[in-house]
Structures are given as structure tokens and as C-alpha cells.
Design a protein around this motif. Structure first.
Motif, PDB file in Angstrom:
ATOM      1  N   THR A 258      -5.939  72.500 -49.449  1.00 44.11           N
ATOM      2  CA  THR A 258      -5.788  72.274 -48.011  1.00 44.11           C
ATOM      3  C   THR A 258      -5.329  73.506 -47.239  1.00 44.11           C
ATOM      4  O   THR A 258      -5.880  73.826 -46.189  1.00 44.11           O
ATOM      5  N   THR A 259      -4.319  74.189 -47.780  1.00 43.36           N
ATOM      6  CA  THR A 259      -3.715  75.281 -47.039  1.00 43.36           C
ATOM      7  C   THR A 259      -4.696  76.435 -46.800  1.00 43.36           C
ATOM      8  O   THR A 259      -4.561  77.177 -45.834  1.00 43.36           O
ATOM      9  N   THR A 260      -5.718  76.560 -47.643  1.00 39.26           N
ATOM     10  CA  THR A 260      -6.643  77.685 -47.495  1.00 39.26           C
ATOM     11  C   THR A 260      -7.555  77.523 -46.281  1.00 39.26           C
ATOM     12  O   THR A 260      -8.272  78.456 -45.932  1.00 39.26           O
TER      13      THR A 260
ATOM     14  N   GLY B 166       0.840  65.620 -54.959  1.00 43.50           N
ATOM     15  CA  GLY B 166      -0.484  66.186 -55.273  1.00 43.50           C
ATOM     16  C   GLY B 166      -0.711  67.505 -54.569  1.00 43.50           C
ATOM     17  O   GLY B 166      -1.628  68.237 -54.904  1.00 43.50           O
ATOM     18  N   SER B 167       0.151  67.809 -53.572  1.00 47.16           N
ATOM     19  CA  SER B 167       0.013  69.082 -52.855  1.00 47.16           C
ATOM     20  C   SER B 167       0.672  70.204 -53.659  1.00 47.16           C
ATOM     21  O   SER B 167       1.744  70.024 -54.249  1.00 47.16           O
ATOM     22  N   GLY B 168       0.041  71.376 -53.663  1.00 44.56           N
ATOM     23  CA  GLY B 168       0.594  72.527 -54.370  1.00 44.56           C
ATOM     24  C   GLY B 168       1.880  73.009 -53.705  1.00 44.56           C
ATOM     25  O   GLY B 168       2.827  73.422 -54.382  1.00 44.56           O
ATOM     26  N   THR B 169       1.913  72.949 -52.374  1.00 46.19           N
ATOM     27  CA  THR B 169       3.098  73.376 -51.624  1.00 46.19           C
ATOM     28  C   THR B 169       4.285  72.502 -52.020  1.00 46.19           C
ATOM     29  O   THR B 169       5.393  72.989 -52.247  1.00 46.19           O
ATOM     30  N   ARG B 170       4.030  71.223 -52.127  1.00 42.98           N
ATOM     31  CA  ARG B 170       5.102  70.305 -52.508  1.00 42.98           C
ATOM     32  C   ARG B 170       5.592  70.605 -53.929  1.00 42.98           C
ATOM     33  O   ARG B 170       6.793  70.612 -54.199  1.00 42.98           O
TER      34      ARG B 170
HETATM   35  P1  PGA Z   1      -1.815  72.416 -51.047  1.00 42.47           P
HETATM   36  O1  PGA Z   1      -1.879  73.580 -52.135  1.00 42.47           O
HETATM   37  O2  PGA Z   1      -2.613  72.871 -49.857  1.00 42.47           O
HETATM   38  O3  PGA Z   1      -2.393  71.240 -51.796  1.00 42.47           O
HETATM   39  O4  PGA Z   1      -0.375  72.219 -50.701  1.00 42.47           O
HETATM   40  C1  PGA Z   1      -1.307  74.811 -51.870  1.00 42.47           C
HETATM   41  C2  PGA Z   1      -1.269  75.663 -53.109  1.00 42.47           C
HETATM   42  O5  PGA Z   1      -2.028  75.440 -54.076  1.00 42.47           O
HETATM   43  O6  PGA Z   1      -0.441  76.602 -53.082  1.00 42.47           O
END
Ligand code: PGA
Length: 301
Positions: free
Chosen positions: A101-103, A198-202
Motif C-alpha cells: 500500500t505505502t508504495t 497484515g500491514s508491513g508498517t504495523r
Molecule cells: P504496508 O507495507 O503498506 O502494508 O504497511 C509497508 C512495508 O512493507 O513496509
């Protein structure tokens, strides 16, 4: 059976998207055209393929079998088309990218010029959270994957291509906005607004707090970076966010970047592919373009 390729493509789209309307949109044809093709296909096969219950479409057992065959056939055919283009040494074909998402704050800036330079390359970009991108990676659904936290998996090659700074944001009027060298212990007293599971930021903020032996005080979960920024500006809490999401936009003035010890966290964005998957000419062309045009991705501030 006299089934046509077009009917199978239409069926695959209907089954994948679960909707005649969405399949018609994707295929740039009218809804009645899709319905007609579905009817002809069912007649030819001699079994119902779809069940409609209320507004929802479900695949029958025959439909599921056909869907699996269609998906396999479409990817085999796609590979054949790509091989033919490669044999001709042509920079044309399809490039499938799944990105976190963040990209979306920077990837489109390179895709535009890339598509202009290579009009024969048809790029599809799926933007999903990290877990969903990992699922696609596991299923080998795309040529390339872009994320900030690559999996710890030896069968995947991850190349860092851009710096990714993670910062802590608070409402501009927050008392901490005036302080310097804020400790993580101080942040642990504050309510946090977090991205969805599921978010990478989280994952990164949870990991940071866990490794520091601190508890995260979660006030709210939200499904997008834009919603996070709005919630922070609205005083609901503080958050960890990628700096890429903060360039420009009216909200920026309502948010303060906190001066936290050991922040910003400096990480990278990675482009990933399967180690054993032979990269097509198109995939190689994109990776080379990415590394030689990296400045397109950096903010012009
Ligand atoms: P996200 O991923 O957009 O799912 O939070 C960000 C990331 O992989 O750093």
C-alpha cells in the motif's frame, strides 16, 4: 466441445472477480455480452457453472473445475506469449507487479515514464497490504513484488532500491511536538493509531515495541495511510508512518514529526522475485529502468 478462447477468458474474469459487471468492465465489453458468453459456455459444457444466490455469484463444482483449468491455461499461455516476445528480443508483453500500500506514494512516478518509454509493455500494478502481497508471491501470481519488509525466505531474491525512512507523527499541536530526544518509553504512554493487521508498517512498530519490552497502547486501527494521517491530525493519537506518505498534501501542516531517539528508522524498499523464476526480457527491462531512474522516486523537495 466447441468452446472459444474468448468464452474461457470471460468465464475466468467472472469467476475471479465474482461479478459479471466487473468482468465486463475489465474486458471493456458490455454486461449483456458477458452474460451471453456465459450462457453459450454453459450450454456447450452442458452443466451449470455459476449459481446466483441473492446478488452473489458462486461457482458450482463444474465451475470450480473449469476455473482451475482456465487459470492454469491463462498463465501457461501468458508464459508462451512472453517467451515468443523474448525470442524475438522484443521489449513487449505484460509486466505484473504487486506492491504494498505505502508504495502508491511513489511507484506511479516511475511507471508513467516507463510506460512512455516502452509502449509495448503493458504494466499491471496491484496495490495491497504486505500480507496480501506475500500471498501473491507464494502463489507466483506476478513477475515482481515491492515491499518494505521482505520475507525471510531463501527462495526469494530481494534487492533494496530506495531508502525508506519511518517516522513518528503527532498532531501539530501535541505537547511532544516541542520536545527533542523523546524516548520510546515516553511514546508508550501515548495512544497509537495503527494500520490494519497484515500491514508491513504495523509489523514494524509492533516489532519495535516488542523488542524494547514495551506495550503499545492501541487506540484505533485504520486501513490506509491517508486515514492514519487524518486520525493523527484529528488528535486521535500518534503513529509510525513511512516518510514517503508525507510529502505535500494539505494534511502535512496539521501533523508534526516527533524528534524521537533513534528515529527516523532507516530501512529500504525492496523489489523481489522468485529465485528460480527465469526473468523475462520485460521484467529485466523494468528492473534496469528502476535502478537507473531512481531519482524519479525521490521527492522533489
Ligand atoms: P504496508 O507495507 O503498506 O502494508 O504497511 C509497508 C512495508 O512493507 O513496509
Amino acid at each position: 466441445m466447441r468452446v472459444t478462447v474468448r468464452q474461457l477468458q470471460t468465464f475466468e474474469a467472472v469467476a475471479r472477480l465474482g461479478s459479471v459487471t466487473r468482468a465486463a468492465e475489465e474486458m471493456h465489453v458490455s454486461q449483456p455480452t458477458v452474460s451471453k458468453q456465459m450462457k453459450q459456455l454453459q450450454e456447450e459444457i452442458g452443466l451449470p457453472l455459476l449459481d446466483q444466490i441473492g446478488k452473489k455469484l458462486f461457482l458450482t463444482e463444474a465451475g470450480q473445475e473449469l476455473y482451475q483449468t482456465c487459470s492454469e491455461w491463462i498463465s501457461t499461455w501468458g508464459r508462451l506469449e512472453q517467451k515468443m516476445a523474448d525470442l524475438k528480443g522484443m521489449k513487449q508483453g505484460r509486466l505484473r507487479i504487486a506492491a504494498v500500500t505505502t508504495t502508491k506514494y511513489f511507484m506511479p512516478r516511475i511507471l508513467g515514464p516507463f510506460c512512455q518509454t516502452y509502449p509495448g509493455i503493458d504494466v499491471s500494478l496491484e496495490v495491497l497490504n504486505r500480507t496480501r502481497v506475500l500471498e501473491r508471491l507464494q502463489q507466483n501470481e506476478d513477475d515482481l513484488y515491492i515491499m518494505g519488509v521482505p520475507p525471510d525466505d531463501a527462495s526469494v531474491v530481494a534487492q533494496a532500491f530506495l531508502e525508506n525512512q519511518l517516522v513518528i507523527i503527532a498532531p501539530a499541536s501535541h505537547a511532544l511536538a516541542q520536545q527533542s530526544k523523546i524516548s520510546l518509553q515516553t511514546l508508550a504512554q501515548e495512544p497509537f493509531v495503527l494500520r490494519e493487521q497484515g500491514s508491513g508498517t504495523r509489523l514494524l512498530i509492533e516489532r519495535l515495541f516488542r523488542e524494547s519490552g514495551l506495550n503499545l497502547n492501541v487506540r484505533m486501527e485504520l486501513g490506509s495511510n491517508e486515514a492514519i494521517k487524518q486520525a493523527v491530525a484529528g488528535g486521535l493519537g500518534i503513529s509510525l508512518i513511512s516518510r514517503s506518505t508525507l510529502h505535500g498534501g494539505p494534511i502535512s501542516s496539521e501533523i508534526a514529526l516527533l524528534d524521537v531517539v533513534d528515529f527516523p528508522i532507516k530501512r529500504h524498499w525492496y523489489v523481489l522475485h522468485h529465485r528460480d523464476k527465469k526473468a523475462s526480457v520485460v521484467t529485466k527491462t523494468f528492473i534496469e529502468y528502476l535502478f537507473t531512474h531512481i531519482d524519479l522516486l525521490r521527492p522533489h523537495t
